[in-house]
Design a protein around this motif. Sequence first.
Motif, PDB file in Angstrom:
ATOM      1  N   GLU A   1      -6.255  -5.833  -3.395  1.00  0.00           N
ATOM      2  CA  GLU A   1      -6.241  -5.378  -4.679  1.00  0.00           C
ATOM      3  C   GLU A   1      -4.920  -5.359  -5.176  1.00  0.00           C
ATOM      4  O   GLU A   1      -3.961  -5.254  -4.508  1.00  0.00           O
ATOM      5  CB  GLU A   1      -6.971  -3.967  -4.897  1.00  0.00           C
ATOM      6  N   SER A   2      -4.981  -4.896  -6.744  1.00  0.00           N
ATOM      7  CA  SER A   2      -3.528  -4.685  -7.267  1.00  0.00           C
ATOM      8  C   SER A   2      -3.009  -3.547  -6.875  1.00  0.00           C
ATOM      9  O   SER A   2      -3.889  -2.559  -6.452  1.00  0.00           O
ATOM     10  CB  SER A   2      -3.868  -4.870  -8.754  1.00  0.00           C
ATOM     11  N   LEU A   3      -1.661  -3.589  -6.939  1.00  0.00           N
ATOM     12  CA  LEU A   3      -1.040  -2.070  -6.383  1.00  0.00           C
ATOM     13  C   LEU A   3      -0.536  -1.442  -7.682  1.00  0.00           C
ATOM     14  O   LEU A   3       0.447  -1.801  -8.412  1.00  0.00           O
ATOM     15  CB  LEU A   3       0.249  -2.556  -5.782  1.00  0.00           C
ATOM     16  N   VAL A   4      -1.307  -0.377  -8.137  1.00  0.00           N
ATOM     17  CA  VAL A   4      -1.175   0.419  -9.139  1.00  0.00           C
ATOM     18  C   VAL A   4      -1.188   1.871  -8.755  1.00  0.00           C
ATOM     19  O   VAL A   4      -1.194   2.287  -7.648  1.00  0.00           O
ATOM     20  CB  VAL A   4      -2.352   0.192 -10.169  1.00  0.00           C
ATOM     21  N   PHE A   5      -0.755   2.976  -9.714  1.00  0.00           N
ATOM     22  CA  PHE A   5      -0.544   4.245  -9.611  1.00  0.00           C
ATOM     23  C   PHE A   5      -1.612   4.681  -8.942  1.00  0.00           C
ATOM     24  O   PHE A   5      -1.424   5.967  -8.145  1.00  0.00           O
ATOM     25  CB  PHE A   5      -0.111   4.804 -10.826  1.00  0.00           C
ATOM     26  N   THR A   6      -2.961   4.512  -8.924  1.00  0.00           N
ATOM     27  CA  THR A   6      -4.034   4.979  -8.204  1.00  0.00           C
ATOM     28  C   THR A   6      -4.096   4.928  -6.961  1.00  0.00           C
ATOM     29  O   THR A   6      -4.734   5.584  -6.004  1.00  0.00           O
ATOM     30  CB  THR A   6      -5.283   4.645  -8.900  1.00  0.00           C
ATOM     31  N   ASN A   7      -3.519   3.765  -6.384  1.00  0.00           N
ATOM     32  CA  ASN A   7      -3.764   3.578  -4.865  1.00  0.00           C
ATOM     33  C   ASN A   7      -2.289   3.454  -4.109  1.00  0.00           C
ATOM     34  O   ASN A   7      -2.223   3.029  -2.893  1.00  0.00           O
ATOM     35  CB  ASN A   7      -4.360   2.103  -4.601  1.00  0.00           C
ATOM     36  N   ALA A   8      -1.137   3.153  -4.916  1.00  0.00           N
ATOM     37  CA  ALA A   8       0.159   2.885  -4.254  1.00  0.00           C
ATOM     38  C   ALA A   8       0.685   3.589  -3.267  1.00  0.00           C
ATOM     39  O   ALA A   8       1.426   3.375  -2.357  1.00  0.00           O
ATOM     40  CB  ALA A   8       1.145   2.759  -5.585  1.00  0.00           C
ATOM     41  N   ARG A   9       0.269   5.034  -3.466  1.00  0.00           N
ATOM     42  CA  ARG A   9       1.005   6.172  -2.513  1.00  0.00           C
ATOM     43  C   ARG A   9       0.566   6.004  -0.940  1.00  0.00           C
ATOM     44  O   ARG A   9       1.346   6.234  -0.097  1.00  0.00           O
ATOM     45  CB  ARG A   9       0.696   7.423  -3.071  1.00  0.00           C
ATOM     46  N   GLY A  10      -0.501   5.266  -0.789  1.00  0.00           N
ATOM     47  CA  GLY A  10      -1.189   5.107   0.515  1.00  0.00           C
ATOM     48  C   GLY A  10      -0.707   3.831   1.142  1.00  0.00           C
ATOM     49  O   GLY A  10      -1.039   3.643   2.354  1.00  0.00           O
ATOM     50  N   LEU A  11      -0.010   2.878   0.643  1.00  0.00           N
ATOM     51  CA  LEU A  11       0.235   1.789   1.033  1.00  0.00           C
ATOM     52  C   LEU A  11       1.321   1.807   2.422  1.00  0.00           C
ATOM     53  O   LEU A  11       0.691   1.121   3.349  1.00  0.00           O
ATOM     54  CB  LEU A  11       0.890   0.793   0.091  1.00  0.00           C
ATOM     55  N   ALA A  12       2.175   2.461   2.393  1.00  0.00           N
ATOM     56  CA  ALA A  12       2.855   2.391   3.751  1.00  0.00           C
ATOM     57  C   ALA A  12       2.194   3.078   4.973  1.00  0.00           C
ATOM     58  O   ALA A  12       2.287   2.354   5.866  1.00  0.00           O
ATOM     59  CB  ALA A  12       4.111   3.476   3.658  1.00  0.00           C
ATOM     60  N   ASP A  13       1.380   4.062   4.696  1.00  0.00           N
ATOM     61  CA  ASP A  13       0.665   4.568   5.715  1.00  0.00           C
ATOM     62  C   ASP A  13      -0.375   3.703   6.297  1.00  0.00           C
ATOM     63  O   ASP A  13      -0.806   3.269   7.651  1.00  0.00           O
ATOM     64  CB  ASP A  13      -0.152   5.932   5.170  1.00  0.00           C
TER      65      ASP A  13
ATOM     66  N   VAL B   1       4.890   0.081 -11.778  1.00  0.00           N
ATOM     67  CA  VAL B   1       6.035   0.807 -11.439  1.00  0.00           C
ATOM     68  C   VAL B   1       5.856   1.516 -10.184  1.00  0.00           C
ATOM     69  O   VAL B   1       6.581   1.501  -9.116  1.00  0.00           O
ATOM     70  CB  VAL B   1       6.649   1.482 -12.514  1.00  0.00           C
ATOM     71  N   SER B   2       4.752   2.096 -10.069  1.00  0.00           N
ATOM     72  CA  SER B   2       4.263   2.914  -8.834  1.00  0.00           C
ATOM     73  C   SER B   2       4.111   1.991  -7.671  1.00  0.00           C
ATOM     74  O   SER B   2       4.373   2.368  -6.736  1.00  0.00           O
ATOM     75  CB  SER B   2       2.942   3.625  -9.245  1.00  0.00           C
ATOM     76  N   GLY B   3       3.511   0.920  -7.961  1.00  0.00           N
ATOM     77  CA  GLY B   3       3.089  -0.048  -6.917  1.00  0.00           C
ATOM     78  C   GLY B   3       4.511  -0.540  -6.406  1.00  0.00           C
ATOM     79  O   GLY B   3       4.668  -0.887  -5.367  1.00  0.00           O
TER      80      GLY B   3
END
Length: 553
Positions: free
Chosen positions: A436-448, A479-481
């Motif tokens: 899915e796209s990387l946007v402010f609603t989901n970006a924070r969990g990407l690294a984990d 930008v969050s992504g």
Amino acid sequence: MRATWRADLIAGAVVAVLLIPQSLAYAMLAGLPPQTGLYASLLPLLAYAALGSSPVLGLGPVAVLALMIAQALAGLPAGVSAEAGALVLAAEVGGLLALAALLRLDALSSLLSVPALRGFENGATLMIAASQVPVLLGSAATGATLPGLALATAQAGVKPLSLAWGVAAIGLLLLSRRAGSRTLARLAPLLLLVAAMGLSALTPAADGVAQVGALPQLALPLALPSLDAALWLQLLPSAALVALMAFVSSLAVSESLAQRRGEKVLPAAELRGLAAANVVASLTGGMPVAGSFSRSILLHEAGSQSRWALVFVAGFMGLAMLMLAGPLAHLPKPVLAATIVVAVLGGFTARHYREAWRYARAEGLLMAAVTAAVLLWSVGAALAIGVVGSIALLIQRTAQPHVARIGRVPGTQHYRNLERHAVECQPEVVGLRIDESLVFTNARGLADVVLAHVRAHRASVGEPRRVLMLMAPVNHIDVSGLTALQELHAALQAEGLRLEFSEVKGPVLDRLKAVGWLERYDVSLYLSHHEGIQAGQHDLRPSLADHDAPGQL
């Protein structure tokens, strides 16, 4: 051209037959005089025909809006009639829709998800049918919720003759539907009303049964709605809900039929058409209007080819107003209530709840919650729950990006999720796919999420040197992504791993290149995921110059 006009004329005549009893019934359901429904079925149709886009949207009074109007008008101040309130409400609905069209807010239709919309419609269907039970029983009981209505009805008592008229009317309507003739089923409500008016006027069969009563002369009352600022302010929140429901439901109907016909509906034009129709209704003694599913289906099946069919519907309605003014006074109210009950319950189905529960339980619960709110609380609360619930489910679904660890299907260049397929993985590279796209609603969990996959790869396959991310499903990175990717790069670097991308879409790649992101973080880029996997075996890494053409993927 002649064939088109003939088809539209026939379709207009057929739909007018259905619209006459519905206009009367839905006006009564809204707590308004019956002629209000007729007025709302004349010039508003011409306004939509001039500015709308669907050739088969059956515009006019509708059951769901009638219920919302009734609740909106329940708290009018002393001295303000329901008719005056309905005109103000229609003006506000038209004004809000016009403002939405001006600001190009046709995306408002997405505020209500399909489960929320179906839950609301089914709840409104049940509440509408329940609201007619007192009329069938000969009682004047009212209530805005199912418990309140049930209590008031139980205290009011029953008039056996009224009940007999209502039950007989329901039975005849159901028999006409089972007769197997579409023509009979469509004509049955009108034939029933005519027969009931005749029996009531010419025999004592309806003595003691509540009747519609004498109507004022059916002439369009052209005038401005009340300009009382306090009244406009009081009705504004209800008007916003009515406007949202009118647009969402009308667009859902017109788009579904447009797909069947291979046509295109313009949401912006639908906003303009509905806005104009409601403004005209406020100037001609009507009530808020929207598209009706049953009448739209009928227009489609009757062969409507253009919006001229609505012009013909309005013409036939005008003739009906001139011919029925006298006889309508003798129409028994239980018969009118019976037409409402049969019409609305015909659209109720429990199948949607079962399907939603099996497919996505959270959405099934939302549908049930919206239905319960309509029955036990209010239509305003139900719409609020539907909108907030739809947005909450969207955020919940996107709160953590779905990242799959992928491997090569043996003997091919295709890469699939290793949890679903038997695939081959190379120890030195962790293949991942962001779904899915990387946007402010989901970006924070990407690294984990990525680091969890790296640990799983180490435990089951071997020590990696690279993390190659298949980016084909990513349509946008905000930008969050972008910040999340930077944090991921730093986290992988701390683990001694390189970050690499494959199959980045052109628009996403253009944005990354615009800020020099790939060069700054030395991220390798591959045209295909297979190429990226193979590059490690030959110790090859492409230069960014190999991928300079913007929008290449």
